[in-house]
Scaffold this motif. Structure first.
Motif, PDB file in Angstrom:
ATOM      1  N   UNK A 465       0.816  -1.222   0.000  1.00  0.00           N
ATOM      2  CA  UNK A 465       0.000   0.000   0.000  1.00  0.00           C
ATOM      3  C   UNK A 465       0.845   1.266   0.000  1.00  0.00           C
ATOM      4  N   UNK A 556      -8.267  -1.235  -1.441  1.00  0.00           N
ATOM      5  CA  UNK A 556      -8.742  -1.115  -0.070  1.00  0.00           C
ATOM      6  C   UNK A 556      -8.672   0.330   0.435  1.00  0.00           C
ATOM      7  N   UNK A 557      -9.782   0.843   0.924  1.00  0.00           N
ATOM      8  CA  UNK A 557      -9.876   2.200   1.479  1.00  0.00           C
ATOM      9  C   UNK A 557      -9.325   3.257   0.527  1.00  0.00           C
ATOM     10  N   UNK A 559      -6.634   3.565  -0.895  1.00  0.00           N
ATOM     11  CA  UNK A 559      -5.291   4.016  -0.563  1.00  0.00           C
ATOM     12  C   UNK A 559      -4.355   3.983  -1.751  1.00  0.00           C
TER      13      UNK A 559
ATOM     14  N   UNK B  96      -7.902   3.583  12.993  1.00  0.00           N
ATOM     15  CA  UNK B  96      -8.713   3.004  11.920  1.00  0.00           C
ATOM     16  C   UNK B  96      -9.674   1.898  12.327  1.00  0.00           C
ATOM     17  N   UNK B 487      -5.889  -5.144   2.582  1.00  0.00           N
ATOM     18  CA  UNK B 487      -5.067  -4.960   3.779  1.00  0.00           C
ATOM     19  C   UNK B 487      -5.976  -5.023   4.994  1.00  0.00           C
ATOM     20  N   UNK B 488      -5.410  -4.958   6.167  1.00  0.00           N
ATOM     21  CA  UNK B 488      -6.213  -4.798   7.378  1.00  0.00           C
ATOM     22  C   UNK B 488      -5.513  -3.785   8.269  1.00  0.00           C
ATOM     23  N   UNK B 489      -6.330  -3.039   9.042  1.00  0.00           N
ATOM     24  CA  UNK B 489      -5.790  -1.873   9.756  1.00  0.00           C
ATOM     25  C   UNK B 489      -5.450  -2.180  11.207  1.00  0.00           C
TER      26      UNK B 489
END
Lengths: 625, 625
Positions: A465, A556-557, A559, B96, B487-489
Motif C-alpha cells: 500500500x 482497499x480504502x 489508498x 482506523x 489490507x487490514x488496519x
C-alpha cells in the motif's frame, strides 16, 4: 552497490586505493595524539578521551581525502566506523560487514569493537567503564551531528564525565601531510536534465517555509545544495557534489562556497549573479568558511517569532549557533524529501542512463577477458558512482572488497565472480551487482544464489500500500535465505540519487527503521540481497528499482498500491540458478525481466552495432523452464 | 483476539455491555466539565483545555469501570482513544479500527479525529491551532505516562502554552455515580503452575539490579506484580490481576495493596507474611494509596550513587517523585522481559490449556445452534480472557464488535460468522479467532479468506534468525492481501500472558516498531491477520503460537533460527478456502495442522466421550488436495 547502515558515514579514502590489506602501524601516531590531548593549547584542560567519528562537516556519506581522519588514525578504511582514543586504550567500532577487513587493517594498538554482537559494549558504556572519574571526552563539533552529540553528552554526564567541543581537530594537528580541501569546477544543469529551475525549487521551498511559519532554512547536506541550485561538482570522488552551505530566507539566498569557483560566465549566468530576475531570487555569495559568522549575524537579528529550520543531522557546531527558542530541528529537510521524489524529466533520465549502462555491461560481460570498461565510451558518461567492487572467490565474502594488488585473484573458471559497479551519467546514476560463474558452480553455490534471487524477486515484485515504509519490505528479501538458515548482514536497499549520490535518504529497505520515510511513486531505491560464505564466495544481486503505482484487483480504502519497476536491465546468470527451487511465479518474473532486457538493451546494442554484446545478451536471456 | 496498537490503552467498559450503538448525549456533561475547568478550587488558575486519555494509574490496557473516564465523557467505548475538551471544542482521537464505531457512539458535540489519515492533526497541533495565547492545558498526572507528558509538555511549551498536572481528576468531579475501585479476593499459584517461586523471582530480579548498579525498583504494571508474587486477582474483567504497587530494594520488599485482601491464612502463608524465611525476603505491606508517600520517603533517604528503576511508561505522578539524578527510566522492566519468556512449566500449562480450549471449541462449533459455551465446563476453567467477539455478516467489519442487543443479527446460512474468544484456565490463557460460513460463501469471500489464510501461514511457518524483532514479520501476513490491493488496519500479533493478560509486552508482530523486543524461544504471540469489508463481512484467523527453535539446513554465523509452533488447535474451515490459490507448501501446512488438531484434540474428545464433537472434528480436518 551495497546499502549503507547509516547516513552519516564516510567511505574509504580513495586516494590510497593501492594500500595493501596489511595493518597500519600506529604506535608513534597514538603517542603523538595522546600528547596533543594533554596539551592545553587545544582545550583549557587535558582531555582523557578523544572521539574520531567517520564523516565531514556536512555529514556526507562519502568523504574527501582531507576528511578521512578515522582511517588516518587507525588504518581501517571501511565506510562505517568510530575510533576512540584514551590515555590507555584505542578502540574502533564497526559493523558486521567490516569485521574481517577491520581486523586486517588495524594493528595491535587497536581493539576492534564488533557492533551488533551482544557482548560488545556501546561507545558510551565502554567510555564509562574505562575512564577515571570526572573525565573530559573531546570531539570535533563540526564532525559530530547535533543529535549524536546530545545522546553521547547525556550518557557521559549521567556517569559524571563531560563531552567537550574541541575547536581544533586533534587529528589534523598530528596529520602533517593532510591533503587540501578540493575545489573542482562547477557544472550547470539545464532544465532538460533537472525538469525544474533552481528558482522554482527556491519558490517551492519558501512555500513550505510559509506553511510551517519558518523564517530561515540552513542547508548543510552537499547533495541537497547541488540539487537545489542545479549545479554539480566533483569535490568528493563518485559523488558529483561541491563543498558549500546555503541559508535561505524569505527574501534572501546566501550561498557559501569557495568564491574562486564562481568566475565562469556560464555559471554566473545560471545563478543570475550579475542580473537577478527578481530581488528575492538574487543570490548573495560568501566564502565557504564564513557560514558560522553569517549564521550568527542572522540569529542576532531574529524577531521573537522567527524560527530556523536545520536538519537534526547537521553538525553540532552549526546547530548550536541557533538559539534554542528559534531552533526548529527536522529529521529530514524539505529538500531531502523533494529530491527523493523524482520528477518526470529525472525519471526519464534515469531510464536512459540505465539503458546505456546495461548496454555497456553487456559488452563488458561479453568480453570480460579483455577487462575493458566499455562503459567509459557511453554518451553522457561522467564517471563512476562508486569504486567498482569486483571480486573472485573468497574475496567476495568481504562485503565491501575492492581489488588491491596483494589480494587480487585471477579470474578463473572455478570460482564465483561478483561485480558491483555504477556510473554517473549526466542524466542519471546507476548501480548494479551481478554474480556469475564462468565454469560449473557447485550445488551449494547454486542453492545460495537461487535463495538470493528469490529474495530479490520477492522485493521487486511485491505490491504494497501507499505509505508503506521500506523496512516493512526488508524481510521479503530474506525469507528464502532464513528458511535455509542463511542471512546477510546488510540492509536490502538504499535510496539512489539522480546524477547525484548513489546513496541518499530519506528512504531505503532495511531492517533498521531510521532513515525510513514511506515509499512513494517516483522514489528510486536499490534491491540487493546477498549471501556471503566467509573464505569461499560472495553473492549479491542488485537492481536499481523505481517505485511505481500498482493496480491490483481491489483498492482497499482507496489508498492505492505501489510496486517496483526495475531500471537496471542486465541479465541475471541462469547458469547460477537451480530453477527447480523457483516457483512458477518466480520463473515467470525471470523470463519477463530477461525479455525486457533483450528488447530494450538489444535495441541499444543494435544501434551501437555491437554484435558480440548482442549475441551474449540473446544467449543470456533465453527463457528458463 | 485482535492485537492492540498501543500498550497503554484501556478497553471498553464491560458493565455497560447493553449500551446500544446510539450516541451518548453529552451537552450537559460538557457544560458541567467546562465549569469545573474554570473553578480555581481544582487548579490555581482556570484551565483552557483538559486532556482525558484512556487508561488507569497503572497504564493497564483493560481498565476497571471506575477508570473508564474517556468513555464516560464522550460515549465512545473502544479500547483506544483520547478526548480533549476546550472552552469551545471537544475532540476525540482514535485509530482506523474504530472510525465506524466512534462515529456511531458520539454525538455532535464531538469531533472525531481519525488517526493515521494525512489530514488529521496531532493532538498537539490541534491544541496549538485552537487555543488562545498562554493557555493552560490540564491532565491527571496519574493517568498520563511520564514519556507522554514529556512530549506533550514540550510541544505545548514551544508554542507558548503549558501542560499542568491537576491532582483531582476533573472527570471524577462531574461523574456523580462513578463505581468504586474493585478489590476482589486474591488467589495463590503454586509451583506446579508457575515453575518458579516468588522468592526466586525476587532473587533473580535483585541479581539484575546488582548487575546494573540499581538500588530500587518500582513496579507499577499490574500483570508484572501478579507474576512476581505468583498471585492472581479479578479486579479487571478478563485480566486476572489486582490493584497494587510494589517497591523492591536489595533488602526490602514493599507491597501496596488494599490490606483487607491479605487476611486469608493461605495467602499470608504464601507470602510468608507472618514468618519470613529470610529477612531480605520479608514482605512489608502498605495500603494501596500510600505508594506516593512511601516512595517520597525512600527517595529522601537515597545515597548519592543510588539509582531507582522505573518504567518509562509508568505514571507521570510517580515518576516525578524520583529526583532526576537518581532516576533510571527503562523502556521495559526486567519483570516484563522475564515474564515474556515462559519457563517449561508455563509452556506445558499453555499447551494443556490450548488442548482443553480446542476441545471446547470443537464442541461449540459442532453444536453451534445451541449457542452453548461448553468451554465453561472444562477443567481449570477460570473465566474468559476477554469479551467474546462473535459477529455475523456486516457486524464482522467493525473490528472490535461485541454483540449488543440492538445490532445483534441472527446466525443465518447466508453470511460469514466470525468468532474471536479466549479463556483463562489456571494453567494458561487462550485466544482464538475462526471465521466460517454455514451456507455457501461467495467467490469474493473465499478469495479474501484464502488471502488471510496465506498470510497466517506465512507468519506461522516462517523461519527467522534469533534476535529478529516481530515487526520484521508483519509484512509476511499481508503480502498476499497486498498483492490483491487489500489490507487490514491492525497489527498481526500481540504477546500472550500465561494465565495473565491476553495482551502483554514486550513483543508482538506489528508494523509499528515500538513494544518490540526481539522474539526468542519461549515467547508466545498471536498470529491473526484479517480482512474487513465495511458493511459486508469480517474475516480473521487467529492462532496463539509459541516461539520455538528451528533447525534449517544451515546455521549462518551460529546464530540459530526460530519458528512458531501453533498452540491453538482448532480446525480452519476448508469450505472457506479457494484451494486453487494455495501453493503446495500452503496445502501441506493446512493438512499437517489439521492432522495435529485431529490427533491431539481428538484424543481429548474421546477421553471426554464427546462423540458429536469428535465427528465434527474428523469431518473438518479432512485433507485438502
Amino acid at each position: 552497490m551495497q546499502p549503507i547502515h547509516q547516513k552519516r558515514i564516510d567511505e574509504a579514502s580513495w586516494d590510497v586505493i593501492d594500500t595493501a590489506m596489511s595493518p597500519k602501524i600506529t604506535g608513534e601516531l597514538l603517542k603523538h595524539l595522546r600528547q596533543v590531548m594533554k596539551n592545553c593549547k587545544y582545550f583549557s584542560e587535558p582531555i582523557q578521551a578523544y572521539i574520531i567519528p567517520s564523516g565531514d562537516a556536512h555529514q556526507s556519506e562519502y568523504i574527501a581525502p582531507c576528511d578521512c581522519r578515522r582511517e588516518f588514525i587507525c588504518g581501517f578504511n571501511g565506510s562505517a566506523g568510530t575510533a576512540i582514543v584514551t590515555e590507555q586504550h584505542a578502540a574502533m567500532w564497526t559493523d558486521g560487514r567490516y569485521f574481517l577487513q577491520a581486523s586486517q587493517q588495524m594493528d595491535n594498538n587497536w581493539t576492534l569493537m564488533k557492533m551488533g554482537l551482544k557482548e560488545t559494549p556501546s561507545q558510551e558504556d565502554w567510555l564509562i567503564s574505562v575512564l577515571p572519574e570526572n573525565s573530559k571526552v573531546g570531539v570535533d563539533p563540526w564532525i559530530i551531528a547535533a543529535d549524536q552529540w546530545k545522546n553521547m553528552s547525556k550518557a557521559l554526564s549521567s556517569a559524571g564525565h563531560s563531552l567537550v567541543a574541541v575547536q581544533d581537530n586533534m587529528i589534523d594537528v598530528v596529520w602533517t601531510d593532510r591533503p587540501e580541501r578540493p575545489s573542482t569546477p562547477l557544472r550547470t544543469l539545464g532544465l532538460e536534465y533537472t525538469g525544474m529551475s533552481w528558482q522554482d525549487k527556491i519558490t517551492t521551498l519558501r512555500a513550505k517555509m510559509t506553511e510551517r511559519k519558518i523564517s530561515w532554512f540552513v542547508a548543510t547536506a552537499l547533495d541537497e545544495i547541488a540539487w537545489l541550485f542545479n549545479l554539480r561538482g566533483a569535490d568528493i570522488e563518485y559523488n558529483p557534489v561541491f563543498f558549500a552551505y546555503s541559508i535561505i530566507g524569505m527574501n534572501t539566498i546566501r550561498l557559501f562556497v569557495d568564491l574562486k569557483r564562481l568566475s565562469h560566465p556560464t555559471l554566473r549566468d545560471h545563478l543570475q549573479l550579475d542580473s537577478p530576475s527578481r530581488p528575492e531570487l538574487s543570490i548573495q555569495t560568501f566564502p565557504y568558511e564564513s557560514v558560522y559568522t553569517e549564521l550568527q549575524a542572522i540569529c542576532a537579528a531574529l524577531s521573537p517569532k522567527d524560527k530556523v529550520w536545520i536538519c537534526e543531522k547537521a553538525s553540532c557546531a552549526l546547530t548550536q549557533v541557533i538559539p534554542k527558542s528559534h531552533k526548529a530541528p527536522i529529521p529530514y529537510t524539505p529538500l531531502c524529501l523533494a529530491k527523493a521524489v523524482k520528477n518526470a524529466t529525472e525519471i526519464q533520465g534515469m531510464k536512459m542512463a540505465h539503458i546505456k549502462d546495461a548496454a555497456a555491461l553487456c559488452e563488458q560481460f561479453a568480453w570480460l577477458e579483455k577487462e575493458v570498461f566499455s562503459r567509459f565510451s557511453e554518451k553522457d558518461f561522467v564517471g563512476l558512482s562508486f569504486p567498482t567492487i569486483s571480486s573472485v572467490g573468497p574475496n567476495g565474502a568481504i562485503i565491501h572488497y575492492r581489488p588491491l594488488p596483494e589480494t587480487n585473484r585471477t579470474l578463473t573458471t572455478n570460482e564465483i565472480y561478483l561485480i558491483d559497479s555504477g556510473a554517473q551519467y549526466v542524466d542519471g546514476t546507476t548501480d548494479v551487482t551481478r554474480t556469475m560463474h564462468f565454469g560449473t558452480p557447485s550445488a551449494f553455490e547454486k542453492e545460495c544464489f537461487t535463495n538470493v534471487l528469490k529474495g530479490h524477486i520477492a522485493v521487486s515484485a511485491a505490491i504494497f500500500p501507499n505509505g508503506t515504509k521500506g523496512h516493512l519490505l526488508d524481510s521479503f528479501a530474506r525469507a528464502a535465505l532464513w528458511e535455509s538458515g542463511l542471512d546477510y548482514l546488510h540492509g536490502t536497499g538504499h535510496g539512489v540519487g539522480c546524477f547525484l549520490n548513489v546513496h541518499e535518504g530519506p528512504c531505503g529497505i532495511s531492517y533498521k527503521t531510521f532513515a525510513d520515510e514511506p515509499l512513494e511513486a517516483g522514489m528510486i531505491v536499490s534491491d540487493e540481497p546477498g549471501y556471503y560464505e566467509d573464505g569461499c564466495f560472495g553473492i549479491r544481486l542488485e537492481n536499481v528499482v523505481l517505485v511505481v503505482p500498482a493496480n491490483p484487483k481491489y483498492n482497499y480504502r482507496n489508498r492505492g498500491s505501489l510496486t517496483f519497476e526495475p531500471l537496471t536491465l542486465v541479465p541475471i546468470q541462469v547458469k547460477m540458478m537451480n530453477t527447480e527451487l523457483l516457483t512458477q511465479k518466480e520463473r515467470d518474473w525471470v523470463n519477463e525481466y530477461h525479455r525486457k532486457c533483450r528488447e530494450v538493451v538489444g535495441a541499444e546494442l543494435e544501434r551501437q552495432d555491437k554484435k558480440e554484446a548482442l549475441e551474449w545478451l540473446i544467449r543470456e536471456t533465453q527463457p528458463v523452464v
